[in-house]
Design a protein around this motif. Sequence first.
Motif, PDB file in Angstrom:
ATOM      1  N   ASN A 161      20.750  45.927  -1.579  1.00 49.14           N
ATOM      2  CA  ASN A 161      20.516  44.679  -1.121  1.00 49.14           C
ATOM      3  C   ASN A 161      18.899  44.113  -1.274  1.00 49.14           C
ATOM      4  O   ASN A 161      18.688  43.169  -1.538  1.00 49.14           O
ATOM      5  CB  ASN A 161      20.798  44.752   0.157  1.00 49.14           C
ATOM      6  N   LEU A 184      18.057  43.138  -4.577  1.00 52.48           N
ATOM      7  CA  LEU A 184      18.682  41.689  -4.628  1.00 52.48           C
ATOM      8  C   LEU A 184      17.641  40.794  -4.196  1.00 52.48           C
ATOM      9  O   LEU A 184      17.556  39.643  -4.435  1.00 52.48           O
ATOM     10  CB  LEU A 184      20.261  41.884  -3.946  1.00 52.48           C
ATOM     11  N   PHE A 185      17.360  41.148  -2.547  1.00 51.54           N
ATOM     12  CA  PHE A 185      16.535  40.308  -2.042  1.00 51.54           C
ATOM     13  C   PHE A 185      15.273  40.018  -2.746  1.00 51.54           C
ATOM     14  O   PHE A 185      14.892  38.769  -2.909  1.00 51.54           O
ATOM     15  CB  PHE A 185      16.137  41.181  -0.731  1.00 51.54           C
ATOM     16  N   LEU A 197      16.066  37.696  -5.797  1.00 57.70           N
ATOM     17  CA  LEU A 197      16.331  36.428  -5.388  1.00 57.70           C
ATOM     18  C   LEU A 197      15.259  35.700  -4.946  1.00 57.70           C
ATOM     19  O   LEU A 197      14.971  34.335  -5.207  1.00 57.70           O
ATOM     20  CB  LEU A 197      17.387  36.281  -4.350  1.00 57.70           C
ATOM     21  N   ALA A 198      14.472  36.160  -4.057  1.00 60.33           N
ATOM     22  CA  ALA A 198      13.362  35.546  -3.444  1.00 60.33           C
ATOM     23  C   ALA A 198      12.394  35.131  -4.509  1.00 60.33           C
ATOM     24  O   ALA A 198      11.939  33.896  -4.650  1.00 60.33           O
ATOM     25  CB  ALA A 198      12.580  36.636  -2.483  1.00 60.33           C
ATOM     26  N   CYS A 226      13.730  32.111  -6.511  1.00 61.09           N
ATOM     27  CA  CYS A 226      13.840  30.929  -5.891  1.00 61.09           C
ATOM     28  C   CYS A 226      12.376  30.669  -5.661  1.00 61.09           C
ATOM     29  O   CYS A 226      12.035  29.342  -5.971  1.00 61.09           O
ATOM     30  CB  CYS A 226      14.372  31.255  -4.418  1.00 61.09           C
ATOM     31  N   LEU A 227      11.369  31.552  -5.410  1.00 63.36           N
ATOM     32  CA  LEU A 227      10.025  30.981  -5.540  1.00 63.36           C
ATOM     33  C   LEU A 227       9.557  30.454  -6.791  1.00 63.36           C
ATOM     34  O   LEU A 227       8.859  29.376  -6.827  1.00 63.36           O
ATOM     35  CB  LEU A 227       9.107  31.997  -4.897  1.00 63.36           C
ATOM     36  N   THR A 263      10.927  26.862  -7.274  1.00 65.61           N
ATOM     37  CA  THR A 263      10.367  25.938  -6.622  1.00 65.61           C
ATOM     38  C   THR A 263       8.752  25.729  -7.094  1.00 65.61           C
ATOM     39  O   THR A 263       8.260  24.490  -7.099  1.00 65.61           O
ATOM     40  CB  THR A 263      10.231  26.215  -5.011  1.00 65.61           C
ATOM     41  N   GLN A 301       7.698  22.003  -8.673  1.00 71.13           N
ATOM     42  CA  GLN A 301       6.671  21.230  -7.933  1.00 71.13           C
ATOM     43  C   GLN A 301       5.931  20.762  -9.068  1.00 71.13           C
ATOM     44  O   GLN A 301       5.300  19.495  -9.145  1.00 71.13           O
ATOM     45  CB  GLN A 301       5.744  21.900  -6.819  1.00 71.13           C
TER      46      GLN A 301
END
Lengths: 304, 178
Positions: free
Chosen positions: A3, A6-7, A10-11, A14-15, A18, A22
């Motif tokens: 986990n 994965l965390f 994923l983080a 995602c970061l 974004t 931007q």
Amino acid sequence: MKNSVLFFLLAFVCLSQTARAQDDDLLKSLDQPTSKTFTSATFKGTRLINGHTVETVKGKHLDFLISHRFGRLNSGVDNFYGLDEASIRLGLEYGITDRLTAGVGRSNIQKTVDLYLKYRLLRQSTQGSLLSVTLFASDAIVTEPTRSNASSTLYYNNGERQNWTFQALIARKFSDRFSLQLMPTLLTLAKPEQGPKAIPAVGIGGRFKISKRVSINAEYYARFLSESDQLTAPGGVKSYNAVAVGVDIETGGHVFQLHFTNSQGMIEKQFLSQATGNFFKGDIHYGFNISRTFSFDRKTKKDW
Amino acid sequence: MKILSFLLAFALSFSAHAQLFLTQTGETRFFSKTPVEDISAVNKKVGVVLNSQTGEIVVRMAITDFNFPNKLMQEHFNENYLESEKYPYGLFRGKIQNLPDLTKPGTYDVSAPGSLDIHGVKQDRTMKGKITVQGDKITLQSDLQVALVDHKIEVPKLVFAKIAEVIDVKNQFVLQKK
């Protein structure tokens, strides 16, 4: 364990997503449809050499033109190779709008006053017309007094002093260095010395920039005259097709045009019917045009 | 599954924070005093976008949108000085360092290091100016000086009106929350 890996993954994804979004967004959010832009500076001035270009004076601007043609280069050292004599034309052109120009000029050759209108019919643009087309009409009024000697024309009324010219000026700027122009022309002489009253002609001219501020120009007008038409200038001298080559030097604010031509006259009527020099035999006039532009546009006030 | 949804919310919250302020009608003017006549121009179509979260700012203007009182000057400016057919845009990309809280009204001094791209030549510059916050409206004011040499803008030796080597530029951008 799984986990947490994965965390982080994923983080991280995602970061970075974004962050990248931007970066792109910032400039993308500014994108706007490009508007149609008209080609500017097809030529550097309203004159190519002797004749006009497609360019008109900008709205509410006034152009003051000084044109000079010296004598013939082959007139020898006594005449300082032509520099001892000069013909001159002074002119004013006003831009009524960006597309409509009215002008007036006066030259010492036969004390001629010329009045003209120029209208930009079509403008070359990035997403539109491939060509610029400007229409030109002028009246050259000979104001010299009638003298009953052999070398001057006798005028019996004012109608005989009017000489109209109609032109379509068709040009294309092929690159920032090269522009070409075609000029179908009709000149009507109210009282020719000898020859036809209507003279159709076609001109071709262009400019090629050899540096940022210097260009080489050439201009040639071919007249359609039949074999029997002996068109002579006042004084009974044979007239030739007008030839001219020159350079334009832009000095910020001014444009200097220096050139060599077989015509001492500087307006359509004069270089189409009174160019008496044989260019290839050295009957060449050195000359120049200088223009200075004044702006009367108060709308763009200097609110600095 | 819970973790996943938490993660998604977490990622989304990041992008939700990024608030953009922008305008397409910012004003940039420049001025140069010469002995013969003063040269001034204004561009009222400057695009500016600011990310209120990161402080990143992008300013872009089309060089051909500069309006001069003298149209001949405008033509020379585009054709010979800035060569706007080759280099159509002036661009600044930077990041405001001491970004204030843009939700609180007030006036703040800020500086933004970044790169200024004019005439195809990039220069590292730090812009200094003021930010004024009024509700959803942010006004950016900044004055700067641009040396022609820095951007390879040549002034011919034959020019009669001597153009200043350094041009004063004033910016006023009113940004709206997107």
